[in-house]
Design a protein around this motif. Sequence first.
Motif, PDB file in Angstrom:
ATOM      1  N   ARG A  96       0.801  -1.223   0.000  1.00  0.00           N
ATOM      2  CA  ARG A  96       0.000   0.000   0.000  1.00  0.00           C
ATOM      3  C   ARG A  96       0.838   1.280   0.000  1.00  0.00           C
ATOM      4  NH1 ARG A  96      -5.139   1.440   0.237  1.00  0.00           N
ATOM      5  NH2 ARG A  96      -5.515   3.556   0.944  1.00  0.00           N
ATOM      6  N   SER A 100      -0.261   5.290  -0.755  1.00  0.00           N
ATOM      7  CA  SER A 100      -0.358   6.222   0.381  1.00  0.00           C
ATOM      8  C   SER A 100       0.643   7.364   0.232  1.00  0.00           C
ATOM      9  CB  SER A 100      -0.069   5.498   1.698  1.00  0.00           C
ATOM     10  OG  SER A 100      -1.148   4.716   2.064  1.00  0.00           O
ATOM     11  N   TYR A 104       0.162  11.403   0.577  1.00  0.00           N
ATOM     12  CA  TYR A 104       0.851  12.292   1.523  1.00  0.00           C
ATOM     13  C   TYR A 104       1.709  13.316   0.771  1.00  0.00           C
ATOM     14  CZ  TYR A 104      -0.831   9.669   5.519  1.00  0.00           C
ATOM     15  OH  TYR A 104      -1.650   9.119   6.474  1.00  0.00           O
ATOM     16  N   SER A 111       1.688  13.966   7.243  1.00  0.00           N
ATOM     17  CA  SER A 111       0.398  14.221   7.886  1.00  0.00           C
ATOM     18  C   SER A 111       0.482  15.447   8.795  1.00  0.00           C
ATOM     19  CB  SER A 111       0.019  13.004   8.726  1.00  0.00           C
ATOM     20  OG  SER A 111      -1.092  13.305   9.530  1.00  0.00           O
TER      21      SER A 111
HETATM   22  C1  LIG Z   1     -13.064   7.717  12.750  1.00  0.00           C
HETATM   23  C2  LIG Z   1     -12.029   7.695  12.014  1.00  0.00           C
HETATM   24  C3  LIG Z   1     -11.388   6.499  11.469  1.00  0.00           C
HETATM   25  C4  LIG Z   1     -11.826   5.174  11.373  1.00  0.00           C
HETATM   26  C5  LIG Z   1     -13.126   4.583  11.854  1.00  0.00           C
HETATM   27  C6  LIG Z   1     -10.780   4.436  10.737  1.00  0.00           C
HETATM   28  C7  LIG Z   1     -10.819   3.070  10.435  1.00  0.00           C
HETATM   29  C8  LIG Z   1      -9.917   2.442   9.593  1.00  0.00           C
HETATM   30  N1  LIG Z   1      -8.868   2.995   8.878  1.00  0.00           N
HETATM   31  C9  LIG Z   1      -8.214   2.044   8.135  1.00  0.00           C
HETATM   32  C10 LIG Z   1      -7.106   2.207   7.291  1.00  0.00           C
HETATM   33  C11 LIG Z   1      -6.362   3.404   7.125  1.00  0.00           C
HETATM   34  N2  LIG Z   1      -6.599   4.585   7.751  1.00  0.00           N
HETATM   35  C12 LIG Z   1      -5.648   5.502   7.359  1.00  0.00           C
HETATM   36  C13 LIG Z   1      -5.546   6.812   7.742  1.00  0.00           C
HETATM   37  C14 LIG Z   1      -6.423   7.434   8.610  1.00  0.00           C
HETATM   38  N3  LIG Z   1      -7.545   6.894   9.234  1.00  0.00           N
HETATM   39  C15 LIG Z   1      -8.148   7.841  10.012  1.00  0.00           C
HETATM   40  C16 LIG Z   1      -9.306   7.711  10.763  1.00  0.00           C
HETATM   41  C17 LIG Z   1     -10.076   6.548  10.879  1.00  0.00           C
HETATM   42  N4  LIG Z   1      -9.752   5.290  10.473  1.00  0.00           N
HETATM   43  C18 LIG Z   1      -7.360   9.022   9.885  1.00  0.00           C
HETATM   44  C19 LIG Z   1      -7.636  10.300  10.608  1.00  0.00           C
HETATM   45  C20 LIG Z   1      -6.309   8.768   9.021  1.00  0.00           C
HETATM   46  C21 LIG Z   1      -5.275   9.761   8.499  1.00  0.00           C
HETATM   47  C22 LIG Z   1      -4.048   9.956   9.281  1.00  0.00           C
HETATM   48  C23 LIG Z   1      -3.188  10.977   8.616  1.00  0.00           C
HETATM   49  O1  LIG Z   1      -2.032  10.651   8.403  1.00  0.00           O
HETATM   50  O2  LIG Z   1      -3.605  12.086   8.253  1.00  0.00           O
HETATM   51  C24 LIG Z   1      -4.741   4.874   6.465  1.00  0.00           C
HETATM   52  C25 LIG Z   1      -3.496   5.527   5.863  1.00  0.00           C
HETATM   53  C26 LIG Z   1      -3.781   6.417   4.710  1.00  0.00           C
HETATM   54  C27 LIG Z   1      -4.121   5.623   3.487  1.00  0.00           C
HETATM   55  O3  LIG Z   1      -3.283   4.841   3.037  1.00  0.00           O
HETATM   56  O4  LIG Z   1      -5.277   5.732   3.039  1.00  0.00           O
HETATM   57  C28 LIG Z   1      -5.181   3.571   6.295  1.00  0.00           C
HETATM   58  C29 LIG Z   1      -4.555   2.514   5.453  1.00  0.00           C
HETATM   59  C30 LIG Z   1      -8.893   0.835   8.379  1.00  0.00           C
HETATM   60  C31 LIG Z   1      -8.502  -0.489   7.741  1.00  0.00           C
HETATM   61  C32 LIG Z   1      -9.939   1.075   9.285  1.00  0.00           C
HETATM   62  C33 LIG Z   1     -10.937   0.174   9.907  1.00  0.00           C
HETATM   63  C34 LIG Z   1     -10.826  -1.099  10.033  1.00  0.00           C
END
Ligand SMILES: C=CC1=C(C)c2cc3[nH]c(cc4nc(cc5[nH]c(cc1n2)c(C)c5CCC(=O)O)C(CCC(=O)O)=C4C)c(C)c3C=C
Length: 421
Positions: A96, A100, A104, A111
Amino acid sequence: MLAGPLSVSSSSRRNLVGLTSYSAETSAYDVTALESPSHVAEEKVGVLLLNLGGPETLNDVQPFLFNLFADPDIIRLPRLFRFLQRPLAKLISVLRAPKSKEGYAAIGGGSPLRKITDDQALAIKMALEAKGISSNVYVGMRYWYPFTEEAVQQIKKDRITRLVVLPLYPQFSISTTGSSIRVLEQIFREDAYLSRLPVSIINSWYQRQGYIKSMADLIEKELQSFSEPKEVMIFFSAHGVPVSYVVDAGDPYRDQMEECIFLIMQELKARGISNEHILAYQSRVGPVQWLKPYTDEVLVELGQRGVRSLLAVPVSFVSEHIETLEEIDMEYKELALESGVKNWARVPALGVTPSFITDLADAVIDALPSATAMCAPASTSEEDVDHDPVRYFIKIFFGSILAFILFLSPKMVMAFRNHVI
Ligand SMILES: C=CC1=C(C)c2cc3[nH]c(cc4nc(cc5[nH]c(cc1n2)c(C)c5CCC(=O)O)C(CCC(=O)O)=C4C)c(C)c3C=C
Ligand SMILES: [Fe+2]
């Protein structure tokens, strides 16, 4: 490098905001405490803000993703496959990372979460101060610096005597607040001082008046940027979770999200704003079903249906982050415009909006009196299974074969490489 919570130099990665102790004269949370000055004089209030964390540079992206996918609350493997959690996290994070990193890179190379969360910590500390509560406010991230483990070490060093834990997620999900609290409970259980520390955990706060009104303020203000505010559809976009979290594991996330949207719309109606609205879920990852409707699909449908003005409202998170700055502002905006939407705007994240920060400070004050020791006996039943060498061998043998077949299939690889759009 695989970054783990223990590979931290705490001097360069300090996460403490201020260092003042609680004083009897300024206490407002416990009237009875004022009657026993000797106790109050020693009270030191701590507030621990829990958040997700994010990579600060492009080199951090893969190790950050590793930490995220190594979390058993993010990839929920059946017990038989749990020993595969870390190898699988390594594989998925490597697959991934390029996608990602692009995201970014598009928002400046990292971030903004750490800076925004530090600003929120300082703002909450000042808001508490203004309400007569001196406190230390700490930031504990789940997947990047400053890790929750570091924050807790600092809390211990500072000899905090009463702690409020405030996750910066309005709604509870197993994958966010649940995961952070599980880590916290593990650390507290194993430490004599921490297991006796009075702690109050605020599990969710989406229904608080101050938060609802602050969200309504942002929406009301942003609607004015359209030439025909009444014609705008309010498009709530929440971070998704896999359906199995809600249906099988009982995650209250979807119910809380729907109630949250209801409360925001009710507040807007009370102000004479009765625009159409819709809720959809964004940011799905991997090959499973996520909560529906999906943001990207709804945007296309709305465009094709003739909706011309959309106001996007990110609702599951209170800071700007990759999914607001890149996914909504770039990918979804482009998709909406291509689908026929003419006018597009997005409500900013709450950040350090004063009415919101004041409400979080009030939430802390409300929680202070109910602080009790977290202490609970450590559970051993699950780990005991691995002490049986025959069962352990069977798990490794069959698990490896199944994992090889499952996780290296081309469909799986593609699903983790991209958002499944
Ligand atoms: C309420 C907020 C969030 C939930 C619920 C959540 C569940 C969730 N996320 C992933 C996988 C990824 N999340 C990523 C980034 C990311 N997630 C949240 C919030 C929630 N996640 C935030 C605020 C961020 C961003 C952080 C930042 O650096 O700004 C990522 C990384 C980015 C990407 O590659 O898209 C992943 C991967 C799963 C699998 C999941 C529930 C099971
Ligand atoms: Fe996420």
